[in-house]
Design an enzyme around this catalytic site. Structure first.
Site, short mmCIF file in Angstrom:
data_model
loop_
_atom_site.label_atom_id
_atom_site.label_comp_id
_atom_site.label_asym_id
_atom_site.label_seq_id
_atom_site.Cartn_x
_atom_site.Cartn_y
_atom_site.Cartn_z
N HIS A 1 -4.01 4.19 3.03
CA HIS A 1 -2.78 3.63 2.35
C HIS A 1 -2.32 2.93 3.72
O HIS A 1 -1.16 1.68 3.37
CB HIS A 1 -1.90 4.50 2.61
CG HIS A 1 -1.76 5.51 0.80
ND1 HIS A 1 -1.54 4.73 -0.01
CD2 HIS A 1 -1.18 6.94 1.41
CE1 HIS A 1 -1.79 5.75 -0.72
NE2 HIS A 1 -1.66 7.42 -0.41
N ASP B 1 -9.44 10.17 -3.54
CA ASP B 1 -7.90 10.53 -3.45
C ASP B 1 -7.02 10.41 -4.82
O ASP B 1 -6.85 9.49 -5.56
CB ASP B 1 -7.58 9.62 -2.32
CG ASP B 1 -5.98 10.41 -2.07
OD1 ASP B 1 -6.06 11.50 -1.06
OD2 ASP B 1 -4.76 9.86 -2.02
N ASP C 1 -6.37 16.13 -2.98
CA ASP C 1 -5.10 16.16 -2.95
C ASP C 1 -4.34 16.05 -5.16
O ASP C 1 -4.06 15.72 -5.96
CB ASP C 1 -3.92 15.47 -3.04
CG ASP C 1 -4.24 13.30 -2.92
OD1 ASP C 1 -5.38 13.46 -2.99
OD2 ASP C 1 -3.82 12.98 -2.07
#
Ligand code: Q9C
Ligand code: ZN
Length: 349
Positions: free
Chosen positions: A170, A210, A279
């Site tokens: 990010h 992810d 995740d």
């Protein structure tokens, strides 16, 4: 498979984050210890090393992706915050100096108050800066670049794993957020490319599995045709974009991943970098996908079809019960091995 790791990656340990309310920091150091333990279980062929390459000039490589102003901020934010009277726990933004609030004429960001600076370089409340954060951030990058050096000597279909935190995908040129500070994968891509540069830039592919979209990575290479960024992520969540429904399970996910691998194969990169987040697991506390522990074995197998020297770098994954096996299964599947879970079941089941 070689795995690089360093204990300094455990130092970043804020006591909480704000997810509508104060909650314990999900991106916790125990994530690493749990994964390390899962990779050490027998049978296994993981060689875990904390001998990092100390000759790499991290600052030089960080500046290929991030702005020097931001790097100076990360280094000094905590001390400045505390000396300005901020709480010693961590730097937490409490004001966000939107562009319309900033001086119209050129100004030096260093002249802003430490509260304003904290909001200027951060896009959410998931990335508090503690006394040791910067040390961990540098350790994560050194782990990643040491592993990147290693990937150069790998054959097609072989891999190396950077077991590190804080994660990176990010992080933007001048922004931290989403538990990320420095974009490890993006810096590694430039590092690999520039050190193997001959006549034209080495082509690279980055596969981001992810749950979240790696906006930082995508933006770093958006206008660069030598780096292909492919991401599978949940729709309508944090903060972008399309692709897979919240209910996505193993079959649907693997079908999409096969599509991604075909795209990467036709791009024919010299190396493959994988932003390895787990995740997507069914029990993840902040995500919606329904990938099972077994599903990760299949995911690893599909990635191995790309048949490139592959650098895996850890990103997200917050279910501490399953995170160890999930990561191990991706790497086992990639190496054509069986799940450790199958082994336990066979032995004790
Ligand atoms: N529901 C990584 O997985 N919290 N970062 C967002 C919105 C932060 C995730 C909450 C999520 C960041 C590397
Ligand atoms: Zn994530």
């Amino acid at each position: 498979m070689k795995v690089f790791y360093h204990a300094d990656c455990l130092l970043h340990n804020p006591p909480f984050e704000i997810l509508g309310k104060e909650v314990p920091y999900l991106e916790t150091p125990s994530r690493l210890s749990i994964i390390q333990k899962a990779l050490s279980e027998k049978p296994g062929n993981f060689e875990i090393s904390d001998e990092l390459d100390n000759n790499i000039d991290l600052r030089e490589w960080i500046l290929k992706i991030h702005e020097s102003e931001y790097l100076d901020y990360l280094e000094t934010a905590y001390d400045t915050w505390v000396s300005d009277g901020g709480d010693e726990t961590a730097v937490f933004p409490e004001a966000f100096p939107h562009i319309s609030l900033l001086p119209k004429k050129p100004y030096n960001p260093r002249e802003l108050s430490s509260i304003a600076r904290a909001g200027l370089y951060c896009f959410d409340l998931s990335s508090p800066i503690t006394k040791d954060t910067y040390k961990s951030v540098l350790a994560a990058l050194r782990v990643t670049l040491t592993a990147a050096n290693e990937v150069r000597s790998l054959a097609a279909g072989e891999g190396v794993f950077a077991l590190c935190r804080p994660p990176g995908h990010h992080a933007m040129p001048s922004l931290c957020g989403g538990y990320c500070f420095i974009n490890n994968v993006a810096v590694a891509a430039r590092f690999l490319q520039m050190a193997t540069f001959q006549h034209s830039p080495t082509k690279l592919a980055i596969l981001d599995i992810d749950y979240h979209h790696g906006k930082g990575t995508q933006e770093a290479f958006y206008t660069d045709s030598s780096v292909l960024y492919v991401s599978l992520h949940g729709e309508n969540d944090y903060p972008c974009r399309l692709l897979l429904r919240g209910t996505t399970g193993d079959d649907e996910y693997c079908a999409a991943l096969e599509h991604a691998t075909t795209t990467i194969q036709s791009f024919d990169p010299a190396y493959l970098l994988v932003s390895l987040g787990v995740d997507t697991h069914i029990e993840d506390p902040i995500c919606d996908f329904n990938i099972t522990i077994e599903g990760y074995l299949r995911i690893g197998k599909v990635i191995s079809n790309i048949q490139k020297p592959t650098l895996f770098v850890l990103e997200g994954g917050y279910d501490l019960e399953s995170i160890g096996l999930n990561v191990r299964n991706v790497l086992d599947g990639f190496q054509g091995k069986n799940s450790l879970w199958d082994f336990f079941f066979f032995q004790y089941g």
